[in-house]
Design an enzyme around this catalytic site. Sequence first.
Site, PDB file in Angstrom:
ATOM      1  N   HIS A 233     -15.653  25.525  50.653  1.00 37.07           N
ATOM      2  CA  HIS A 233     -14.538  26.152  51.375  1.00 37.07           C
ATOM      3  C   HIS A 233     -14.841  26.183  52.864  1.00 37.07           C
ATOM      4  CE1 HIS A 233     -16.459  30.200  51.916  1.00 37.07           C
ATOM      5  NE2 HIS A 233     -16.995  29.964  50.733  1.00 37.07           N
TER       6      HIS A 233
ATOM      7  N   ASP B  52     -13.090  28.294  55.061  1.00 42.08           N
ATOM      8  CA  ASP B  52     -12.818  29.594  55.673  1.00 42.08           C
ATOM      9  C   ASP B  52     -14.091  30.431  55.673  1.00 42.08           C
ATOM     10  OD1 ASP B  52     -12.463  29.738  52.752  1.00 42.08           O
ATOM     11  OD2 ASP B  52     -12.033  31.848  53.124  1.00 42.08           O
TER      12      ASP B  52
ATOM     13  N   ASP C 241     -22.299  29.915  54.729  1.00 42.60           N
ATOM     14  CA  ASP C 241     -21.279  30.205  53.721  1.00 42.60           C
ATOM     15  C   ASP C 241     -19.906  29.958  54.327  1.00 42.60           C
ATOM     16  OD1 ASP C 241     -19.846  31.231  51.564  1.00 42.60           O
ATOM     17  OD2 ASP C 241     -20.153  33.316  52.166  1.00 42.60           O
TER      18      ASP C 241
ATOM     19  N   GLU D 174     -11.059  31.199  50.354  1.00 44.83           N
ATOM     20  CA  GLU D 174     -11.938  31.690  49.294  1.00 44.83           C
ATOM     21  C   GLU D 174     -12.391  33.112  49.555  1.00 44.83           C
ATOM     22  OE1 GLU D 174     -15.648  32.683  47.247  1.00 44.83           O
ATOM     23  OE2 GLU D 174     -15.361  32.435  49.406  1.00 44.83           O
ATOM     24  N   GLU D 175     -12.699  33.432  50.802  1.00 41.54           N
ATOM     25  CA  GLU D 175     -13.316  34.723  51.088  1.00 41.54           C
ATOM     26  C   GLU D 175     -12.365  35.892  50.838  1.00 41.54           C
ATOM     27  OE1 GLU D 175     -16.305  35.032  51.408  1.00 41.54           O
ATOM     28  OE2 GLU D 175     -17.217  33.359  52.504  1.00 41.54           O
TER      29      GLU D 175
ATOM     30  N   HIS E  87     -22.264  36.868  54.985  1.00 40.88           N
ATOM     31  CA  HIS E  87     -21.407  38.053  55.095  1.00 40.88           C
ATOM     32  C   HIS E  87     -22.016  39.130  55.983  1.00 40.88           C
ATOM     33  CE1 HIS E  87     -18.856  37.292  51.206  1.00 40.88           C
ATOM     34  NE2 HIS E  87     -19.226  36.155  51.774  1.00 40.88           N
TER      35      HIS E  87
END
Length: 455
Positions: free
Chosen positions: A85, A87, A118, A149-150, A413
């Site tokens: 992904h 995003d 990520d 996705e996030e 994150h």
Amino acid sequence: MERQVDALMDGLRADLERLAAIPSIAFPGHPPEPVEEAHDLVVSLLREAGVATVERLDLPDTAPVVYGVIPPPEPDAPTVLLYGHYDVQPAGDPALWHSPPFEPTPVPGGLRARGIADDKSNVIAHLGMLRLYGGRPPVGIKLVIEGQEEYGSAFDAYPPTDPARFACDAIVIGDLGNLRPGTPTLTTGTRGAAEVTVEVRTLAEPRHSGEFGGAAPDALLVLLHALSTLHDANGDVAVPGLRREPWAEATYTEEEFRDLASIPDDLPLLGTGSLGERLWSGPAITVIGLDAPAVDQAASAVVPYARARLNLRFHPHQDPGEAQARLVGHLRAQRPFGIPLTVTPGDTGPGFETPTGGPAYRAALTALQEAWGTPASYVATGGSIPLVKGLAEAAPQAEVLLFGAQDSMCNLHAPNERVLLSELRNTVVALAAFVREYAADYRAAVGGPADGGPA
């Protein structure tokens, strides 16, 4: 093969920096233009790498999904679906970053930026494998590069509604990585997730704690008593019926885990058993939100209302509805001081566990050892990737492999997210070796030549 990958690394690093410089945050309140910019860059990079068929999938209230296809080179060659992904998570407080989050910055052995591990590193790893083979790998390729996705989107549930588009023999989920840098790792399971809200109302409004405290029921005290029943004296989950099994594969050392979670040495860890059992094959209940008077604004009054939101993580094989019902039933059975609770179930998401004995796993074990020079470990993850289940339902015969260029110490994150270039480089080697080995296995099965590609 390794020398050929090394020759590609300068270009891959440059493309990773270009992609990571785009603040592609697909969350409400963030501008959509950077998400579109990242989408367009991914499309351009894939086309330059030889992916002739690249489509845009648009679903309601969802950032565009990049879908690409390279047909199998031979009728009997397998097809591999590669997922990633483009995003990223919001950057959070910029004061906690050592450099601007969307200015890729060198760090020892790697680069720092939001989303650089990520999951933009894995998008670039897929790109590197395609470049190595000149856009003609020894297997068919389907690419799914998601754009939301996030935050979550309509795409999570889409693949089973269009199974022909996602039909394949093996799926490589490039949204995870190694247990620690230098340790090749296959993730074989993810815990499921469920949310529950519990609230208490005892008075119509606050009442003076001196005049009424001692007899008037304190809603916050009631709630705290209820929450205290969720764990035993050791910190293990005490809700009956939540599945827990021993974990026999690789896991963190206690020192690694303390460092990752920023736990001081003088504080104990919660629970008993191995860390793998506590984090992956057993349940966890976390109080993720609490509505109660703030300390700085507190009045001398009996609290009339309190509410908490709980996050439950559960064993991959446990049904989400059953796991959530166990927690809801436990809380509804509580009557602190004779006072009932209002318990409301929220969203759920399934866990996932994949078999590990098939030809794709054999090829992956060979490829990971070739790339890192040491045998691969199996781990699970306490986090959830809802799309994994959707892709597996769309292609039920496909083997599902989860590996990539991240590592558990990359600060995903969190502030100061980073990726190590050695992990990116080895992931490209592993992907290239995997498709070579997997193709050879298929050719051998049908009696054809076993030539796999770059050496």
